[in-house]
Motif scaffolding. Structure first.
Motif, PDB file in Angstrom:
ATOM      1  N   ALA A  58      12.143  61.047  57.884  1.00  0.00           N
ATOM      2  CA  ALA A  58      11.551  59.728  57.660  1.00  0.00           C
ATOM      3  C   ALA A  58      12.297  58.647  58.434  1.00  0.00           C
ATOM      4  O   ALA A  58      11.686  57.798  59.080  1.00  0.00           O
ATOM      5  CB  ALA A  58      11.552  59.403  56.171  1.00  0.00           C
ATOM      6  N   ASP A  59      13.628  58.671  58.354  1.00  0.00           N
ATOM      7  CA  ASP A  59      14.415  57.650  59.046  1.00  0.00           C
ATOM      8  C   ASP A  59      14.224  57.719  60.568  1.00  0.00           C
ATOM      9  O   ASP A  59      14.290  56.695  61.258  1.00  0.00           O
ATOM     10  CB  ASP A  59      15.907  57.828  58.730  1.00  0.00           C
ATOM     11  N   GLU A  60      14.021  58.925  61.088  1.00  0.00           N
ATOM     12  CA  GLU A  60      13.865  59.098  62.528  1.00  0.00           C
ATOM     13  C   GLU A  60      12.418  58.898  62.986  1.00  0.00           C
ATOM     14  O   GLU A  60      12.127  59.010  64.180  1.00  0.00           O
ATOM     15  CB  GLU A  60      14.344  60.499  62.951  1.00  0.00           C
ATOM     16  N   GLY A  61      11.508  58.621  62.036  1.00  0.00           N
ATOM     17  CA  GLY A  61      10.139  58.331  62.394  1.00  0.00           C
ATOM     18  C   GLY A  61       9.323  59.515  62.858  1.00  0.00           C
ATOM     19  O   GLY A  61       8.332  59.354  63.585  1.00  0.00           O
ATOM     20  N   ILE A  62       9.720  60.729  62.451  1.00  0.00           N
ATOM     21  CA  ILE A  62       8.988  61.922  62.893  1.00  0.00           C
ATOM     22  C   ILE A  62       8.350  62.659  61.726  1.00  0.00           C
ATOM     23  O   ILE A  62       7.942  63.806  61.857  1.00  0.00           O
ATOM     24  CB  ILE A  62       9.903  62.884  63.681  1.00  0.00           C
ATOM     25  N   LEU A  63       8.278  62.003  60.572  1.00  0.00           N
ATOM     26  CA  LEU A  63       7.696  62.673  59.388  1.00  0.00           C
ATOM     27  C   LEU A  63       6.207  62.880  59.563  1.00  0.00           C
ATOM     28  O   LEU A  63       5.684  63.881  59.144  1.00  0.00           O
ATOM     29  CB  LEU A  63       7.987  61.852  58.123  1.00  0.00           C
TER      30      LEU A  63
END
Length: 238
Positions: A233-238
């Motif tokens: 989620a934090d890396e924007g790849i969820l």
């Protein structure tokens, strides 16, 4: 330690003349537990040494082998300790038990302190005592209600060094049984490598697609190591 003291006494020495730093038990009684070094604490657990090597020497050998990294020490099993001359089954059992007691204290503290997951750091703090010191891979699920309050922390599957299998049907069976509104996925990488593999990304995508059918939110997927974590989620790849 007893062997060192005995040899000294046989040579005409007196117990009081042995340096205080060579007697961690007495040092703790005089100055308190907080003053003890890691090698001194370890020597208390070892108890006694062997001819020409005290318990303190044995503890230093162990710490030197891991270059002082206590995270590595936390992954030691009985066989790891028994590689050191002077550490047998009984002493290795005491050492492993002490490490396990420390781990369970961490589990107790986090379980009673964290009841709401508002960020990836909260999820990591909850999972770390369970996943950080493992030599094999495990897959866990954090079940949450609509207010992001913890319903259940579940060990879902156990694998080997290279991975663990996840049955998506059983995963959602568990989520439905818990009436979870959201879940957080998590697994560890025993290698310490935090970057998700293609298999990790593919599995996450499949779980998200299935979650849409049940109107269950996949809030995050964490890869956990002993010191830090990777958040989808934090890396924007969820």
């Amino acid at each position: 330690r007893k062997n060192v003291q005995m040899n000294y006494l046989l040579n005409g020495g007196k117990i009081k003349e042995i340096r205080l730093e060579e007697r961690p038990r007495e040092l703790m009684a005089i100055k308190g537990k907080d003053t003890l070094r890691i090698d001194e604490i370890l020597s208390l657990l070892i108890g006694s040494g062997i001819p020409n090597k005290s318990a303190l020497d044995l503890s230093k050998d162990i710490l030197n082998s891991i270059q002082g990294d206590l995270n590595k020490l936390g992954r030691f099993n009985q066989f790891d300790f028994m590689k050191f001359k002077g550490i047998g089954k009984a002493k290795s059992a005491v050492l492993v038990a002490a490490l396990e007691l420390g781990r369970r204290r961490m589990v107790f503290e986090t379980t009673h302190r964290i009841d709401t997951i508002l960020a990836s750091k909260d999820a990591y703090n909850l999972l770390r005592p369970h996943l950080s010191d493992l030599a094999h891979e495990e897959f866990w699920i954090i079940h949450l209600n609509r207010a992001s309050r913890l319903i259940k922390l579940e060990k879902f599957s156990v694998g080997g060094v290279a991975g663990t299998s996840v049955d998506i049907k059983l995963l959602f069976k568990s989520a439905l049984e818990q009436t979870s509104s959201a879940i957080i996925l998590a697994h560890n990488h025993p290698s310490g490598q935090l970057q998700p593999s293609q298999a990790d990304k593919h599995l996450t995508k499949k779980i998200i697609e299935a979650a849409n059918l049940f109107e269950i939110q996949i809030s995050d997927h964490l890869i956990v190591s002993s010191e830090t974590y990777f958040s989808f989620a934090d890396e924007g790849i969820l």
